[in-house]
Design a protein around this motif. Structure first.
Motif, PDB file in Angstrom:
ATOM      1  N   ASP A   4      42.903  26.315  40.323  1.00  0.00           N
ATOM      2  CA  ASP A   4      42.584  27.162  41.475  1.00  0.00           C
ATOM      3  C   ASP A   4      43.502  28.376  41.549  1.00  0.00           C
ATOM      4  O   ASP A   4      43.069  29.474  41.892  1.00  0.00           O
ATOM      5  N   LYS A   5      44.750  28.217  41.171  1.00  0.00           N
ATOM      6  CA  LYS A   5      45.669  29.354  41.178  1.00  0.00           C
ATOM      7  C   LYS A   5      45.300  30.361  40.085  1.00  0.00           C
ATOM      8  O   LYS A   5      45.328  31.566  40.304  1.00  0.00           O
ATOM      9  N   PHE A   6      44.924  29.867  38.897  1.00  0.00           N
ATOM     10  CA  PHE A   6      44.521  30.776  37.827  1.00  0.00           C
ATOM     11  C   PHE A   6      43.303  31.593  38.230  1.00  0.00           C
ATOM     12  O   PHE A   6      43.246  32.798  37.988  1.00  0.00           O
ATOM     13  N   LEU A   7      42.318  30.948  38.848  1.00  0.00           N
ATOM     14  CA  LEU A   7      41.120  31.671  39.272  1.00  0.00           C
ATOM     15  C   LEU A   7      41.456  32.765  40.273  1.00  0.00           C
ATOM     16  O   LEU A   7      40.857  33.833  40.260  1.00  0.00           O
ATOM     17  N   LYS A   8      42.442  32.520  41.105  1.00  0.00           N
ATOM     18  CA  LYS A   8      42.852  33.503  42.107  1.00  0.00           C
ATOM     19  C   LYS A   8      43.662  34.639  41.477  1.00  0.00           C
ATOM     20  O   LYS A   8      43.356  35.809  41.676  1.00  0.00           O
ATOM     21  N   ARG A  11      41.795  37.011  39.450  1.00  0.00           N
ATOM     22  CA  ARG A  11      40.814  37.706  40.271  1.00  0.00           C
ATOM     23  C   ARG A  11      39.363  37.401  39.871  1.00  0.00           C
ATOM     24  O   ARG A  11      38.465  38.194  40.097  1.00  0.00           O
ATOM     25  N   LEU A  12      39.164  36.241  39.265  1.00  0.00           N
ATOM     26  CA  LEU A  12      37.803  35.777  39.023  1.00  0.00           C
ATOM     27  C   LEU A  12      37.172  35.342  40.340  1.00  0.00           C
ATOM     28  O   LEU A  12      35.974  35.494  40.547  1.00  0.00           O
ATOM     29  N   ILE A  13      38.009  34.789  41.232  1.00  0.00           N
ATOM     30  CA  ILE A  13      37.602  34.418  42.584  1.00  0.00           C
ATOM     31  C   ILE A  13      38.643  34.993  43.533  1.00  0.00           C
ATOM     32  O   ILE A  13      39.841  34.912  43.264  1.00  0.00           O
ATOM     33  N   LYS A  14      38.207  35.581  44.635  1.00  0.00           N
ATOM     34  CA  LYS A  14      39.110  36.353  45.500  1.00  0.00           C
ATOM     35  C   LYS A  14      40.184  35.547  46.206  1.00  0.00           C
ATOM     36  O   LYS A  14      41.302  36.009  46.333  1.00  0.00           O
ATOM     37  N   ARG A  15      39.841  34.363  46.716  1.00  0.00           N
ATOM     38  CA  ARG A  15      40.818  33.591  47.495  1.00  0.00           C
ATOM     39  C   ARG A  15      41.025  32.218  46.877  1.00  0.00           C
ATOM     40  O   ARG A  15      40.090  31.607  46.360  1.00  0.00           O
ATOM     41  N   ARG A  16      42.234  31.707  46.983  1.00  0.00           N
ATOM     42  CA  ARG A  16      42.551  30.415  46.401  1.00  0.00           C
ATOM     43  C   ARG A  16      41.819  29.285  47.125  1.00  0.00           C
ATOM     44  O   ARG A  16      41.394  28.318  46.496  1.00  0.00           O
ATOM     45  N   THR A  17      41.651  29.408  48.427  1.00  0.00           N
ATOM     46  CA  THR A  17      40.929  28.363  49.159  1.00  0.00           C
ATOM     47  C   THR A  17      39.476  28.287  48.701  1.00  0.00           C
ATOM     48  O   THR A  17      38.913  27.200  48.572  1.00  0.00           O
ATOM     49  N   LEU A  18      38.876  29.437  48.431  1.00  0.00           N
ATOM     50  CA  LEU A  18      37.510  29.467  47.921  1.00  0.00           C
ATOM     51  C   LEU A  18      37.463  28.875  46.510  1.00  0.00           C
ATOM     52  O   LEU A  18      36.548  28.120  46.177  1.00  0.00           O
ATOM     53  N   ALA A  19      38.451  29.194  45.692  1.00  0.00           N
ATOM     54  CA  ALA A  19      38.531  28.630  44.347  1.00  0.00           C
ATOM     55  C   ALA A  19      38.635  27.113  44.408  1.00  0.00           C
ATOM     56  O   ALA A  19      37.988  26.397  43.634  1.00  0.00           O
ATOM     57  N   VAL A  28      33.124  24.077  38.399  1.00  0.00           N
ATOM     58  CA  VAL A  28      33.986  24.634  37.361  1.00  0.00           C
ATOM     59  C   VAL A  28      34.264  23.546  36.335  1.00  0.00           C
ATOM     60  O   VAL A  28      34.571  22.408  36.690  1.00  0.00           O
ATOM     61  N   SER A  29      34.143  23.910  35.069  1.00  0.00           N
ATOM     62  CA  SER A  29      34.494  22.953  34.019  1.00  0.00           C
ATOM     63  C   SER A  29      35.491  23.595  33.068  1.00  0.00           C
ATOM     64  O   SER A  29      35.458  24.803  32.830  1.00  0.00           O
ATOM     65  N   VAL A  30      36.393  22.768  32.563  1.00  0.00           N
ATOM     66  CA  VAL A  30      37.415  23.209  31.609  1.00  0.00           C
ATOM     67  C   VAL A  30      37.169  22.446  30.315  1.00  0.00           C
ATOM     68  O   VAL A  30      37.198  21.212  30.306  1.00  0.00           O
ATOM     69  N   ASN A  31      36.911  23.187  29.259  1.00  0.00           N
ATOM     70  CA  ASN A  31      36.638  22.596  27.943  1.00  0.00           C
ATOM     71  C   ASN A  31      35.530  21.539  28.004  1.00  0.00           C
ATOM     72  O   ASN A  31      35.621  20.472  27.409  1.00  0.00           O
ATOM     73  N   GLY A  32      34.480  21.846  28.771  1.00  0.00           N
ATOM     74  CA  GLY A  32      33.317  20.975  28.832  1.00  0.00           C
ATOM     75  C   GLY A  32      33.402  19.828  29.817  1.00  0.00           C
ATOM     76  O   GLY A  32      32.461  19.047  29.923  1.00  0.00           O
TER      77      GLY A  32
END
Length: 102
Positions: A4-8, A11-19, A28-32
């Motif tokens: 969630d922090k990386f997405l924030k 700037r792929l997602i604007k807010r960490r709470t939304l992420a 969201v999937s990581v490596n499948g």
């Protein structure tokens, strides 16, 4: 770094709470594998993010705690972006428009 922090910070997602909400919803999937917000992200991980009507596939290139705005895009490479069009119910199509086109 947490997903969630990386997405924030990237700037792929604007807010960490939304992420966090998107991750908890299984979008969201990581490596499948479906990932939670607390999943650790490493360099060269492939992320698939389904948000709104988009599906975006990115590869993590760098991890930085507080990048500047102009550095955020260098944290990942976009592999693919797919936009889904909602299917239109045939009952709501205006038949008069089809007659005019003929």
């Amino acid at each position: 770094m947490r997903l969630d922090k990386f997405l924030k910070v990237s700037r792929l997602i604007k807010r960490r709470t939304l992420a966090k909400q998107i991750c908890d919803a299984g979008r969201v999937s990581v490596n499948g594998r479906t990932a939670k917000a607390s999943t650790d992200v490493a360099v060269d991980d492939e992320l698939i993010i389904r948000y709104g009507n988009k599906t975006m596939t990115v590869v993590v290139r760098k991890l930085t705690e507080n990048p500047r705005r102009d550095e955020a895009a260098s944290l990942y490479d976009v592999i693919a972006v797919e936009t889904r069009k909602d299917q239109v119910d045939a009952a709501f199509v205006d038949d008069e428009d089809e007659d005019v086109a003929r």
